[in-house]
Design a protein around this motif. Structure first.
Motif, PDB file in Angstrom:
ATOM      1  N   ARG A  18       1.287  -1.177  -0.098  1.00  0.00           N
ATOM      2  CA  ARG A  18       0.163  -0.049   0.120  1.00  0.00           C
ATOM      3  C   ARG A  18       0.719   0.970  -0.095  1.00  0.00           C
ATOM      4  O   ARG A  18       1.099   2.036  -0.462  1.00  0.00           O
ATOM      5  N   PRO A  19       2.256   1.279   1.168  1.00  0.00           N
ATOM      6  CA  PRO A  19       2.281   2.770   0.978  1.00  0.00           C
ATOM      7  C   PRO A  19       3.455   2.890  -0.946  1.00  0.00           C
ATOM      8  O   PRO A  19       3.608   4.294  -0.794  1.00  0.00           O
ATOM      9  N   LEU A  20       4.029   1.754  -1.094  1.00  0.00           N
ATOM     10  CA  LEU A  20       5.023   2.278  -2.729  1.00  0.00           C
ATOM     11  C   LEU A  20       3.641   2.538  -3.006  1.00  0.00           C
ATOM     12  O   LEU A  20       3.630   3.566  -4.165  1.00  0.00           O
ATOM     13  N   LEU A  21       1.973   1.985  -3.306  1.00  0.00           N
ATOM     14  CA  LEU A  21       1.417   2.141  -4.305  1.00  0.00           C
ATOM     15  C   LEU A  21       1.054   3.795  -4.288  1.00  0.00           C
ATOM     16  O   LEU A  21       0.466   4.079  -5.258  1.00  0.00           O
ATOM     17  N   ARG A  22       1.146   4.636  -3.104  1.00  0.00           N
ATOM     18  CA  ARG A  22       0.278   5.439  -2.490  1.00  0.00           C
ATOM     19  C   ARG A  22       1.244   6.630  -2.716  1.00  0.00           C
ATOM     20  O   ARG A  22       1.201   8.051  -2.353  1.00  0.00           O
ATOM     21  N   GLY A  23       2.495   5.936  -2.976  1.00  0.00           N
ATOM     22  CA  GLY A  23       3.817   6.881  -2.638  1.00  0.00           C
ATOM     23  C   GLY A  23       4.198   7.206  -1.665  1.00  0.00           C
ATOM     24  O   GLY A  23       5.506   8.404  -2.024  1.00  0.00           O
ATOM     25  N   GLU A  24       4.140   6.723  -0.854  1.00  0.00           N
ATOM     26  CA  GLU A  24       4.202   7.171   0.544  1.00  0.00           C
ATOM     27  C   GLU A  24       6.503   6.138   0.722  1.00  0.00           C
ATOM     28  O   GLU A  24       6.833   6.257   1.892  1.00  0.00           O
ATOM     29  N   GLU A  25       6.184   5.595  -0.100  1.00  0.00           N
ATOM     30  CA  GLU A  25       7.532   4.955   0.263  1.00  0.00           C
ATOM     31  C   GLU A  25       8.699   4.526  -1.112  1.00  0.00           C
ATOM     32  O   GLU A  25       8.058   4.320  -2.377  1.00  0.00           O
ATOM     33  N   SER A  26       9.824   4.865  -0.717  1.00  0.00           N
ATOM     34  CA  SER A  26      10.048   4.342  -2.020  1.00  0.00           C
ATOM     35  C   SER A  26      11.330   2.928  -2.425  1.00  0.00           C
ATOM     36  O   SER A  26      11.294   2.578  -1.261  1.00  0.00           O
ATOM     37  N   ILE A  27      12.444   2.626  -3.333  1.00  0.00           N
ATOM     38  CA  ILE A  27      12.825   1.271  -3.252  1.00  0.00           C
ATOM     39  C   ILE A  27      13.802   1.180  -3.957  1.00  0.00           C
ATOM     40  O   ILE A  27      13.555   1.563  -5.573  1.00  0.00           O
ATOM     41  N   GLN A  28      14.914   0.422  -3.942  1.00  0.00           N
ATOM     42  CA  GLN A  28      15.347   0.469  -4.688  1.00  0.00           C
ATOM     43  C   GLN A  28      15.857  -0.843  -4.921  1.00  0.00           C
ATOM     44  O   GLN A  28      15.673  -2.164  -3.686  1.00  0.00           O
ATOM     45  N   LEU A  29      16.212  -1.517  -6.765  1.00  0.00           N
ATOM     46  CA  LEU A  29      16.403  -2.283  -6.842  1.00  0.00           C
ATOM     47  C   LEU A  29      17.931  -2.905  -7.838  1.00  0.00           C
ATOM     48  O   LEU A  29      18.170  -2.285  -7.737  1.00  0.00           O
ATOM     49  N   ARG A  30      17.735  -4.578  -6.962  1.00  0.00           N
ATOM     50  CA  ARG A  30      19.684  -4.893  -7.999  1.00  0.00           C
ATOM     51  C   ARG A  30      19.346  -4.636  -9.376  1.00  0.00           C
ATOM     52  O   ARG A  30      18.403  -5.132 -10.108  1.00  0.00           O
ATOM     53  N   LYS A  31      20.086  -4.131 -10.036  1.00  0.00           N
ATOM     54  CA  LYS A  31      19.828  -4.611 -11.456  1.00  0.00           C
ATOM     55  C   LYS A  31      20.877  -5.290 -12.394  1.00  0.00           C
ATOM     56  O   LYS A  31      22.020  -5.225 -11.568  1.00  0.00           O
ATOM     57  N   LEU A  32      20.105  -5.692 -13.043  1.00  0.00           N
ATOM     58  CA  LEU A  32      20.627  -6.635 -13.793  1.00  0.00           C
ATOM     59  C   LEU A  32      22.244  -6.459 -14.177  1.00  0.00           C
ATOM     60  O   LEU A  32      21.462  -5.543 -14.573  1.00  0.00           O
ATOM     61  N   PRO A  33      23.217  -6.667 -14.588  1.00  0.00           N
ATOM     62  CA  PRO A  33      24.719  -6.988 -15.198  1.00  0.00           C
ATOM     63  C   PRO A  33      23.673  -6.956 -16.269  1.00  0.00           C
ATOM     64  O   PRO A  33      23.070  -8.211 -16.832  1.00  0.00           O
TER      65      PRO A  33
END
Length: 611
Positions: free
Chosen positions: A498-513
């Motif tokens: 829910r916080p992600l969808l509401r824009g209240e939270e950010s997320i760092q993801l691992r990038k594929l090499p």
């Protein structure tokens, strides 16, 4: 063996050919020497066997070792006999007259060590036989088999507390390489080895610094495996683990077509064929065994240079134990794991469809999530692995893929929101592949059938490839924003999103090499004793000598000498029996049996070099 010394240090030097104890070995041995009990957690290759073999030889009487596998017993007995120890095993593989002869030797006090399966030990006839002889100790090997939470559970291990009841004055030691705090407590409870009842617990570091851990997402896994083998493991012995029997056989066939000696191993093969494949793996050089987890427990082959997983293990414990079969000799080894979202789905379905209780299923899900977390982290893998077992590594290890090539991260907040929104708008009843098709604007039949080309999320994800979107899905599953459920592996939202969808939270993801980077390979760290190019011919000559002696004696080559011992010979070039005895791994018995042959090779090489 005639005239075995009674002092543990002397036994270490003259029987096993080592100059010094490692870690807590001496303290464990002293505990047993004084009649105490012990529970020992020590990594594979850490020297557990010496912890009970030496006090069994130093104390009066015969040591009894409870071991779960016939192959493990045979392996250890062969190695002990090569060192001059009077050791034997009793199991179902022996003809009646041979078993009778061994029982007779027991009654005449002619054996130093006897290996038994728990099923054999618990027979009233066997217990009565043991009551008639002097016993130095009981050693319960692979003690994690007592845990009903483990994947190597053996029901007969549950009854081994009878040893404490029937032989109260005989010291007991239980040993395992794999046990988290929960399993450790269960072992102590079921075997009556609690600290409050006087047993000492020895927990060594779980770290195996010689193993290089690498975990990569599947991107044509056969190509990835082939590249790894050809670039780094030509001529090496190794294990390739697969989840299904069918995949085991197909992978073994394919590796043979690529020019490798590869043998399948799973519980569905006839027992004689399994035994033959295991025998070849142990005795021949450069054999790759392709197996389900039915293979490996207690396999005492020191020169396994790699363990590769083509499917995700179901827990960190399983992963640690299976990778621990590499590099038992302390030389450099590699653990390669290739995994994908389909593995997560398959293991989750297996856990849900098991006949276990809801508590058991919950535990299995938690263990799978921990395994996924290890795969997706961007920090040192060894630190995370050791932390799982309650051990802290102060600094990053420098010998795992995330240390050698730190992964890049990216701000995945917008991509995650797109994906989560698309899952919601497609009704939370489709698998990841279909959701990705909608995001990327696919015009396939399934998208049109359900009218998903009319959704607001249709085509909003063309900026990422299907492979990159699968990476996003996998990481959102690992972090608990999505779950995979049901017969059709539907992806569904969780409360956490829910916080992600509401824009209240950010997320760092691992990038594929990038593909080019993914294709690169990295050598594991160098062996403890490095050879110069000039010494390579001597190394090969020593290996040929070992192979011939092994064939003549009907034992695996490493029973004659480990690779590390041959490397030290090739480097130090001993020319006399006294100099050869100073090499680590050369004891009195092996010097007597094999010394002349190796000295001949070393002296011939020295003469040729001088000339």
């Amino acid at each position: 063996m005639q005239n075995i010394p009674q002092d543990p240090q002397q036994i270490l030097e003259h029987v096993f050919g080592y100059s010094a104890f490692r870690g807590p070995q001496r303290e464990i041995i002293d505990t047993l020497m004084t009649g105490g009990d012990a529970l020992v957690l020590m990594p594979t290759g850490g020297g557990k066997s010496l912890c009970y073999q030496i006090p069994a030889l130093a104390r009066p009487g015969c040591g009894v070792v409870i071991s779960p596998l016939i192959a493990l017993m045979q392996d250890q007995v062969e190695a002990l006999r090569a060192a001059g120890v009077n050791a034997a095993f009793l199991n179902s593989s022996l003809p009646f007259d041979e078993a009778q002869a061994i029982e007779g030797a027991l009654l005449r006090n002619e054996l130093d060590l006897i290996y038994l399966a728990p099923e054999r030990l618990l027979q009233p006839r066997t217990l009565e036989l043991l009551q008639r002889i002097e016993l130095s100790l009981f050693a319960i090997d692979e003690a994690h088999c007592v845990s009903q939470w483990g994947h190597d559970f053996r029901a007969d291990y549950l009854h081994l507390n009878c040893l404490h009841e029937q032989f109260p004055s005989v010291p007991r030691i239980a040993l395992t390489a794999t046990a988290d705090a929960r399993t450790r407590g269960e072992i102590a409870h079921r075997l009556d080895l609690q600290e409050q009842r006087g047993a000492r617990h020895f927990v060594s570091s779980f770290d195996r610094p010689n193993i290089q851990y690498r975990i990569a997402q599947k991107d044509n896994p056969r190509r990835q495996l082939l590249q790894f083998l050809r670039a780094e493991q030509q001529g090496s012995a190794g294990i390739v683990y697969c989840l299904s029997r069918n995949k085991v056989e197909n992978t073994a066939d394919w590796l043979c077509q690529q020019g490798f000696t590869a043998l399948p191993y799973h519980a569905g093969l006839p027992a004689p064929l399994r035994a033959e494949h295991q025998r070849r793996f142990l005795r021949e050089e450069g054999v790759i065994i392709v197996a389900t987890i039915a293979f490996g427990m207690g396999i005492d082959k020191p020169d396994v240079r790699f363990v590769a997983h083509l499917d995700l293990p179901k827990s960190v414990e399983a992963y640690y134990q299976e990778t621990g079969r590499a590099g038992r000799d302390g030389e450099a080894a590699t653990a390669l794991l290739l995994y994908g979202l389909e593995d997560v789905v398959k293991l989750a379905q297996m856990a849900e469809s098991s006949e276990g209780s809801e508590e058991h299923k919950r535990q299995e899900r938690a263990r799978l999530n921990a395994m996924l977390g290890l795969c997706e982290i961007t920090s040192c893998r060894r630190q995370a692995l050791l932390r799982y077992f309650g051990e802290e590594l102060a600094e990053p290890c420098g010998n795992c893929d995330t240390c050698l090539e730190p992964p890049q991260t990216w701000d995945g907040t917008q991509a995650a929101a797109k994906l989560l929104s698309c899952v919601y708008r497609t009704g939370q009843r489709f698998g990841a592949a279909h959701v990705i098709d909608v995001l990327r604007g696919s015009e396939n039949e399934k998208v049109r059938k359900f009218g998903h080309q009319n959704l607001s999320t249709y085509g909003i994800g063309t900026d990422l490839s299907a492979v990159e979107w699968r990476g996003v899905v996998r990481q959102l599953v690992v972090r608990g924003y999505l779950e995979v459920e049901g017969e059709f592996s539907s992806v569904r939202l969780t409360e956490a999103c829910r916080p992600l969808l509401r824009g209240e939270e950010s997320i760092q993801l691992r990038k594929l090499p990038p593909k080019a980077a993914r294709a690169e390979t990295r050598r594991a760290s160098a062996p403890a004793t490095e050879l110069t190019a000039a010494d390579e011919p001597l190394w090969e000559a020593l290996r040929a000598c070992r192979k011939q002696l092994a064939e003549e004696n009907g034992v695996p080559p490493y029973v004659v000498f480990h690779d590390a011992t041959l490397r030290e010979m090739a480097s130090a070039k001993p020319q006399t029996p006294e100099e050869l005895l100073a090499i680590s791994g050369v004891g009195d018995s092996k010097l007597e049996r094999f010394g002349d042959a190796f000295l001949a090779v070393l002296q011939e090489y020295q003469s040729a070099t001088v000339d």
